[in-house]
Scaffold this motif. Structure first.
Motif, PDB file in Angstrom:
ATOM      1  N   PHE A  34       0.834  -1.207   0.000  1.00 49.52           N
ATOM      2  CA  PHE A  34       0.000   0.000   0.000  1.00 49.52           C
ATOM      3  C   PHE A  34       0.866   1.254   0.000  1.00 49.52           C
ATOM      4  N   SER A  35       1.931   1.232   0.770  1.00 43.52           N
ATOM      5  CA  SER A  35       2.831   2.382   0.832  1.00 43.52           C
ATOM      6  C   SER A  35       3.481   2.630  -0.529  1.00 43.52           C
ATOM      7  N   ASP A  36       3.931   1.556  -1.178  1.00 45.58           N
ATOM      8  CA  ASP A  36       4.530   1.687  -2.506  1.00 45.58           C
ATOM      9  C   ASP A  36       3.513   2.239  -3.500  1.00 45.58           C
ATOM     10  N   LEU A  37       2.292   1.731  -3.443  1.00 45.85           N
ATOM     11  CA  LEU A  37       1.245   2.202  -4.343  1.00 45.85           C
ATOM     12  C   LEU A  37       0.963   3.679  -4.115  1.00 45.85           C
ATOM     13  N   ARG A  38       0.894   4.074  -2.850  1.00 48.00           N
ATOM     14  CA  ARG A  38       0.645   5.488  -2.538  1.00 48.00           C
ATOM     15  C   ARG A  38       1.751   6.362  -3.113  1.00 48.00           C
ATOM     16  N   GLY A  39       2.994   5.901  -3.004  1.00 40.07           N
ATOM     17  CA  GLY A  39       4.111   6.643  -3.571  1.00 40.07           C
ATOM     18  C   GLY A  39       4.000   6.771  -5.083  1.00 40.07           C
ATOM     19  N   ASP A  40       3.628   5.662  -5.742  1.00 38.62           N
ATOM     20  CA  ASP A  40       3.445   5.703  -7.194  1.00 38.62           C
ATOM     21  C   ASP A  40       2.324   6.658  -7.580  1.00 38.62           C
ATOM     22  N   LEU A  41       1.243   6.644  -6.829  1.00 39.99           N
ATOM     23  CA  LEU A  41       0.130   7.553  -7.099  1.00 39.99           C
ATOM     24  C   LEU A  41       0.557   9.013  -6.929  1.00 39.99           C
ATOM     25  N   ASP A  42       1.317   9.289  -5.886  1.00 35.71           N
ATOM     26  CA  ASP A  42       1.798  10.655  -5.665  1.00 35.71           C
ATOM     27  C   ASP A  42       2.652  11.137  -6.836  1.00 35.71           C
ATOM     28  N   ILE A  43       3.518  10.251  -7.345  1.00 30.53           N
ATOM     29  CA  ILE A  43       4.349  10.606  -8.500  1.00 30.53           C
ATOM     30  C   ILE A  43       3.462  10.888  -9.707  1.00 30.53           C
ATOM     31  N   GLY A  44       2.494  10.019  -9.954  1.00 33.45           N
ATOM     32  CA  GLY A  44       1.587  10.212 -11.081  1.00 33.45           C
ATOM     33  C   GLY A  44       0.806  11.504 -10.989  1.00 33.45           C
ATOM     34  N   ILE A  45       0.338  11.835  -9.808  1.00 35.64           N
ATOM     35  CA  ILE A  45      -0.416  13.077  -9.614  1.00 35.64           C
ATOM     36  C   ILE A  45       0.474  14.291  -9.887  1.00 35.64           C
ATOM     37  N   ARG A  46       1.705  14.258  -9.381  1.00 33.23           N
ATOM     38  CA  ARG A  46       2.623  15.369  -9.638  1.00 33.23           C
ATOM     39  C   ARG A  46       2.909  15.507 -11.138  1.00 33.23           C
ATOM     40  N   GLU A  47       3.077  14.372 -11.821  1.00 31.56           N
ATOM     41  CA  GLU A  47       3.323  14.427 -13.264  1.00 31.56           C
ATOM     42  C   GLU A  47       2.118  14.994 -14.004  1.00 31.56           C
ATOM     43  N   LEU A  48       0.922  14.581 -13.612  1.00 39.18           N
ATOM     44  CA  LEU A  48      -0.281  15.126 -14.248  1.00 39.18           C
ATOM     45  C   LEU A  48      -0.403  16.618 -13.981  1.00 39.18           C
ATOM     46  N   ASP A  49      -0.143  17.022 -12.732  1.00 32.40           N
ATOM     47  CA  ASP A  49      -0.213  18.444 -12.389  1.00 32.40           C
ATOM     48  C   ASP A  49       0.800  19.261 -13.186  1.00 32.40           C
ATOM     49  N   ALA A  50       1.922  18.637 -13.545  1.00 33.93           N
ATOM     50  CA  ALA A  50       2.961  19.332 -14.307  1.00 33.93           C
ATOM     51  C   ALA A  50       2.689  19.282 -15.813  1.00 33.93           C
TER      52      ALA A  50
END
Length: 72
Positions: A34-50
């Motif tokens: 779950f922690s790894d998934l949350r980290g991947d999601l955070d990266i994806g969100i930052r990339e989308l925001d950028a």
């Protein structure tokens, strides 16, 4: 601690020690996933925001997932 988790830990304490160890390993494995998934999601969100996102063909995504995971 959340009531449900407290109840689960109470029930787990009634198990034999070997079963408690196995259950503990499985819970930790799930928490790490779950922690790894949350980290991947955070990266994806930052990339989308950028503005780094790209359109997806959902049919291709579904077909790939079914191929990889044995779906129909």
């Amino acid at each position: 601690m959340v009531r449900t988790l407290e109840l689960a830990l109470s029930k787990a304490a009634e198990l034999p020690e070997a079963a408690q160890e196995q259950l503990g390993r499985e819970i930790l494995e799930r928490l790490y996933a779950f922690s790894d998934l949350r980290g991947d999601l955070d990266i994806g969100i930052r990339e989308l925001d950028a503005g780094l996102g790209e359109p997806l063909n959902i049919e291709e995504v579904i077909a790939k997932a079914r191929k990889e995971h044995g779906g129909r």
